[in-house]
Write an enzyme that holds these catalytic residues in place. Structure first.
Site, PDB file in Angstrom:
ATOM      1  N   SER A 325       0.798  -1.230   0.000  1.00 38.07           N
ATOM      2  CA  SER A 325       0.000   0.000   0.000  1.00 38.07           C
ATOM      3  C   SER A 325       0.834   1.285   0.000  1.00 38.07           C
ATOM      4  CB  SER A 325      -0.923   0.007   1.214  1.00 38.07           C
ATOM      5  OG  SER A 325      -1.746  -1.138   1.184  1.00 38.07           O
ATOM      6  N   ASP A 364     -10.768  -6.494  -0.122  1.00 39.99           N
ATOM      7  CA  ASP A 364     -10.148  -5.430   0.648  1.00 39.99           C
ATOM      8  C   ASP A 364      -9.535  -6.073   1.889  1.00 39.99           C
ATOM      9  OD1 ASP A 364     -10.518  -2.162   0.732  1.00 39.99           O
ATOM     10  OD2 ASP A 364     -10.074  -3.066   2.691  1.00 39.99           O
ATOM     11  N   HIS A 370     -14.975  -0.336   3.757  1.00 45.23           N
ATOM     12  CA  HIS A 370     -14.788   0.957   4.394  1.00 45.23           C
ATOM     13  C   HIS A 370     -16.007   1.860   4.195  1.00 45.23           C
ATOM     14  CE1 HIS A 370     -10.527   0.199   5.206  1.00 45.23           C
ATOM     15  NE2 HIS A 370     -10.532  -0.425   4.030  1.00 45.23           N
ATOM     16  N   CYS A 383      -7.671   1.987   1.884  1.00 47.98           N
ATOM     17  CA  CYS A 383      -8.757   1.219   1.284  1.00 47.98           C
ATOM     18  C   CYS A 383      -8.328   0.628  -0.050  1.00 47.98           C
ATOM     19  CB  CYS A 383      -9.969   2.137   1.085  1.00 47.98           C
ATOM     20  SG  CYS A 383     -11.285   1.350   0.122  1.00 47.98           S
TER      21      CYS A 383
END
Lengths: 614, 378
Positions: A325, A364, A370, A383
């Site tokens: 991420s 996710d 989310h 997210c």
């Protein structure tokens, strides 16, 4: 009777005189021959023999230069030359090697490891080179050998300067180490420049700056006797010592970073975004480079080589990991700059994403999803669904085109030997290397830094520095200046600006950095635990999958082997609005970036911003 | 037998020194030459030994002993020597046999006989005994000798030569053989015979090469033909010696400045290769001076021999002188690389005592021959 005796006497006398005369000729003729021969040697061939006589007695000896020293940015010594005594054997001059070694053992302890190293070096070197059988003798051992020296022809105590790395494992992956020149290296180096030098940089800075550190060899003409012993020095040209290197690295920061890892393995790189200076470059675990200087024992080497922790592996510049991420701020910025998204636009995250007409669910990390998130929420909470969608809309071509200027997929060009370039996947790359078309699903996982995407910690830190300085790019450097001794004029190494990342709107950058601030400061920020009152940190956590969880299967940390756990990543820069340090941290099998990698980055930034001399 | 009375000789008025020399039966020119040579030799030895006073002292003592032996031998009239000849020869042969049976080994060869108090090298005695014996034998009958007597003389030479060669000592057997052959030559061996011998020598030499030589001897010959064949072994000496000589040049590097000898490149610098030290430090001019002294001594010896009054003295004196030349030529030829490496010292200059005494005894014989002459009408 009387007459005949007289006649005989006269006849014999005459005969003898004739023979004596012949004898004179017999003597004079060879003597003349001898004289002519000597005249040939001494007058006609005089010059030839004078040369031979000179070659006999005059030998040219190299005077090896002293290797340059290496300092950190505050003048702390990182690589130095220590005087040591070693016991060396010249195999050519020893009649019975086995017996000599047996006798030496009576005098000075020689371990099996010493012997193994000796035998290994012996097979790699010339017979007239001296080879150490014991290194770092104590004063007592030197004295004991000196008394018995006459019993050991061909064995000498050598006093010499030996490379020493006082910080050992802390700087091992930056400095590399020197080791004895091997046969392969002999073929590539200028043999005359290295005559008299036994060591050469094998790795890291020691290798990259070999020419600078080595210096220039000096020469002396000496008169030797038939046994090769030097009688006197006839003429000498002193060597010029190697240049000293001053690094951008802060040794204390380096140690702080190292210790912050605790038991974990991984890498951390800290860069000053203003000038590209590497402040810390850690690969953990390290190793003791001093082991390599005089030839590492097979046992030690095998231990290092086969260890599961791979201490010899320089993770910081050669370790290639999925960015996870941590790549989201860059792709998010790409989405904004290309103009596909605006920051306020919200998307609904149900916890998974499906491509049109595909049944496969891209999940996710948060099972329930989310809910409705905008760009800032997506970065703060990391997210995945938001970025699947973004990646899907951008497409792989635009993603890789936007990420490449940050340095992803290519070497940073740092001045350490051995850097790798990571991998920024493109459609062309996949066709060439795998002969396969690009599949749409691969674009999605590229959007969250998985799949083929690979970065090195250095690369990630450099990209973070670029983000921190709003698109300015500077090639990372680790040597700030080169100096001859402590008195010589410092030659500052250039700061090399690279072509900056193209900017469409300052606002796009501000909103991304704003979101990264919220990562550490927001209530739902994934790295909120490193929030502090002294300075503001912009950051992004990441988790890189080591193995893929099958569909409908749960990822349970408790149940899986530590080695199979995800890598934890964190990138950050601070102070966020006026950045002086950019950091990338990867903790192998650490789990979550926010809980494991972020505190390490915090420790580095704390030390640098709050404690270190500026 | 007739005896001639001295008559009508001019009475010389000898000085005191000449009177002393005459009383001691010494020949002034020969003595001067020998003293010059030994003096020159000591100067070179001082440098060759690395200015080692202990070596100088030992050599000086040996020289003194050798001169005493020379003077002692000079007192013995040639007639007495002639009487002793067969006995000395017989004793020499017996001792050579004893050496082979019970001798001491040194440097890989049996040369020494341990006589309790001192070690004795019988081959040295034989060096003088052989020419004495042959001269004695040939002087019995008128010269030139007949074939049958030549054959007997040849055997007399061959026996000790083979015994010494078997020790093995190539250098000494060569010197002994040459001593005997010189007597034959001086006795008037016909030129045709000499020519014939030289022609037959070639197949004999080939046969000797094939069956009569030891490996190390063959090596020496091969190395002589091409010293570079074995530059670190046998050829090393010759190569280094030639470098020393050649680098000496016309005037030399100067006394005590020879790098080849001082830095130990020259092996055996004080003994067999001392000539190279001289050549390096004193150059070509130094060599000419040394050779001039040698030539003077040799010519004086031949002169004395030709002035001798009986055949025995002439043959013996001439042979002793020519053997001295053989020493000189074999050594200098070896050191300068035109002859094979044969262990022969430079006479009266090389460090070492055994041959020194023999050589000086030979000069004692020459002096005896010259000073015991009865005056004859001319």
């Amino acid at each position: 009777m009387y007459q005949s005796t007289l006649k005989d006497y006269l006849r014999e006398s005459r005969l003898f005189r004739a023979r004596a005369l012949s004898a004179v000729v017999l003597v004079v003729a060879p003597l003349l021959l001898l004289v002519f021969h000597l005249a040939q040697l001494q007058i006609i061939d005089h010059d030839h023999f004078t040369t031979l006589s000179r070659d006999n007695r005059v030998k040219v000896q190299p005077l090896p230069p002293t290797r340059g020293l290496i300092y950190d940015r505050n003048g702390i010594i990182l690589a130095q030359n220590l005087p040591t005594h070693s016991l060396e054997i010249t195999p050519e001059r020893v009649r019975d090697l086995e017996q000599t070694i047996e006798q030496l053992k009576q005098l000075i302890p020689i371990s099996d490891n010493d012997l193994k190293r000796f035998n290994r070096l012996k097979s790699h070197q010339r017979r007239f080179d001296s080879i150490p059988i014991r290194v770092q003798l104590s004063e007592a051992e030197v004295a004991r050998f000196a008394v018995n020296r006459h019993l050991f022809p061909g064995v000498e105590i050598e006093a010499k300067l030996l490379r020493d790395y006082p910080l050992k494992d802390v700087t091992a992956h930056i400095l590399g180490y020197v080791g004895r020149i091997n046969k392969k290296e002999l073929q590539t180096i200028d043999a005359s420049a290295y005559s008299g030098t036994a060591h050469i940089g094998k790795n890291g800075i020691e290798k990259y700056y070999e020419e600078t550190l080595h210096g220039e060899v000096g020469l002396q003409q000496v008169e030797v006797n038939a046994l090769g012993r030097v009688i006197r020095v006839l003429q000498s040209t002193p060597p010029s010592p190697g240049m000293d290197l001053h690094l951008t690295v802060d040794a204390t920061l380096q140690r702080v970073a190292m210790e912050a890892f605790g038991e974990d393995n991984g890498a951390a790189v800290a860069i000053d975004p203003r000038n590209g200076d590497i402040l810390a470059l850690v690969s953990k675990p390290g190793f003791d480079p001093n082991l390599f200087v005089e030839g590492i024992s097979t046992q030690d080497y095998n231990a290092l080589q086969t260890s599961e922790d791979k201490p010899l592996f320089n993770r910081a510049i050669r370790g290639q990991y999925p960015p996870g991420s941590t790549v989201k701020p860059f792709i998010g910025l790409g989405g904004l700059e290309v103009g596909l998204f605006n920051p306020q636009q919200k998307k609904f995250c149900p916890g998974f994403y499906q491509l049109p007409n595909h049944s496969h669910k891209y999940r996710d990390w948060k099972k329930g999803g989310h809910g409705a998130v905008d760009m800032a929420d997506a970065i703060i909470q990391s997210c995945d669904v938001y970025f699947y969608d973004l990646a899907q809309q951008l497409g792989i071509d635009q993603i890789s085109a936007y990420l490449a200027p940050f340095g992803f997929g290519s070497r940073t060009g740092i001045d350490i030997t051995g850097e790798l370039g990571g991998l920024l996947p493109t459609r062309e790359w996949k066709r060439e290397s795998r002969n396969q078309p690009w599949y749409p699903g691969e674009t999605l996982i590229t959007g969250i830094g998985q799949g083929y995407f690979l970065i090195t910690p250095l690369q990630l830190a450099s990209a973070t520095a670029t983000l921190a300085s709003r698109g300015n790019r500077i090639r990372p450097r680790i040597v700030s200046s080169i100096q001859q001794g402590s008195d010589g004029p410092p030659h500052n190494q250039p700061i090399t600006p690279l072509s900056p990342v193209e900017k469409q709107s300052q606002g796009n950058w501000d909103s991304i950095i704003e979101a990264m601030l919220e990562v550490t400061e927001g209530l739902r920020g994934t790295a909120r635990r490193i929030r502090n009152d002294h300075y503001r940190i912009a950051g992004k956590t990441g988790t890189a999958q080591v193995f893929t969880v099958k569909q409908e299967e749960e990822y349970d940390e408790e149940k899986i082997d530590k080695k199979m756990r995800d890598h934890a990543l964190f990138i950050a820069f601070a102070p966020a609005l006026e950045p002086r340090i950019a950091v990338a941290v990867i903790v192998e099998n650490g789990g979550h970036g926010g809980s494991v990698a972020a505190p390490i980055a915090k420790a580095i930034m704390d030390h640098y911003l709050l404690k270190a001399k500026s | 037998m007739a005896h001639y009375q001295p008559s009508g000789l001019p009475e010389s008025n000898p000085t005191k020194a000449e009177g002393l020399l005459a009383d001691l039966h010494l020949d002034l020119p020969l003595l001067t030459g020998l003293l010059l040579l030994c003096g020159f030799g000591l100067v070179i030895l001082y440098s060759a030994s690395g200015q080692d006073m202990a070596v100088m002292e030992r050599q000086a003592i040996r020289l003194a002993v050798a001169f005493v032996v020379m003077i002692a031998v000079a007192q013995v009239p040639p007639t007495t020597l002639r009487r002793w000849a067969p006995w000395l020869f017989a004793a020499g042969i017996l001792m050579l046999v004893a050496v082979l049976v019970a001798g001491q080994v040194g440097k890989g060869a049996q040369r020494w006989l341990n006589l309790g108090l001192f070690r004795f090298q019988p081959s040295e005695l034989v060096k003088l005994a052989v020419p004495m014996m042959i001269a004695w034998f040939l002087a019995e009958k008128s010269l030139p000798p007949r074939w049958n007597r030549l054959l007997i003389a040849g055997i007399m030479i061959l026996v000790p030569v083979l015994l010494i060669a078997k020790q093995p000592d190539l250098g000494t057997s060569l010197l002994v053989a040459s001593a005997g052959i010189f007597v034959l030559f001086l006795a008037g061996l016909s030129w045709r015979f000499i020519g014939g011998m030289l022609i037959t020598a070639i197949p004999v030499a080939l046969a000797l090469w094939e069956w009569g030589m030891r490996d190390y001897q063959r090596n020496r010959v091969l190395t002589f033909l091409n010293p570079e064949r074995d530059p670190l072994g046998t050829g090393y000496h010759i190569i280094q010696s030639k470098i020393a000589i050649g680098s000496g040049g016309l005037y030399g590097k100067g006394w005590l400045n020879g790098t080849q000898s001082y830095l130990d490149f020259l092996p055996e610098g004080t003994t067999d290769f001392i000539f190279a030290v001289l050549a390096e430090e004193f150059g070509f001019t130094g060599i000419l001076m040394l050779l001039a002294i040698y030539l003077f001594i040799i010519l004086r010896g031949l002169y004395i021999a030709s002035q001798a009054q009986d055949t025995f003295s002439r043959l013996l004196g001439g042979a002793v002188t020519l053997v001295f030349f053989v020493y000189l030529f074999v050594n200098t030829g070896m050191v300068s690389g035109i002859l094979p490496v044969v262990g022969v010292p430079l006479p009266l200059v090389s460090y070492g005592g055994t041959s020194l005494v023999t050589i000086m005894a030979g000069f004692g014989i020459l002096m005896s021959i010259h000073t015991h002459r009865k005056l004859l009408p001319t």
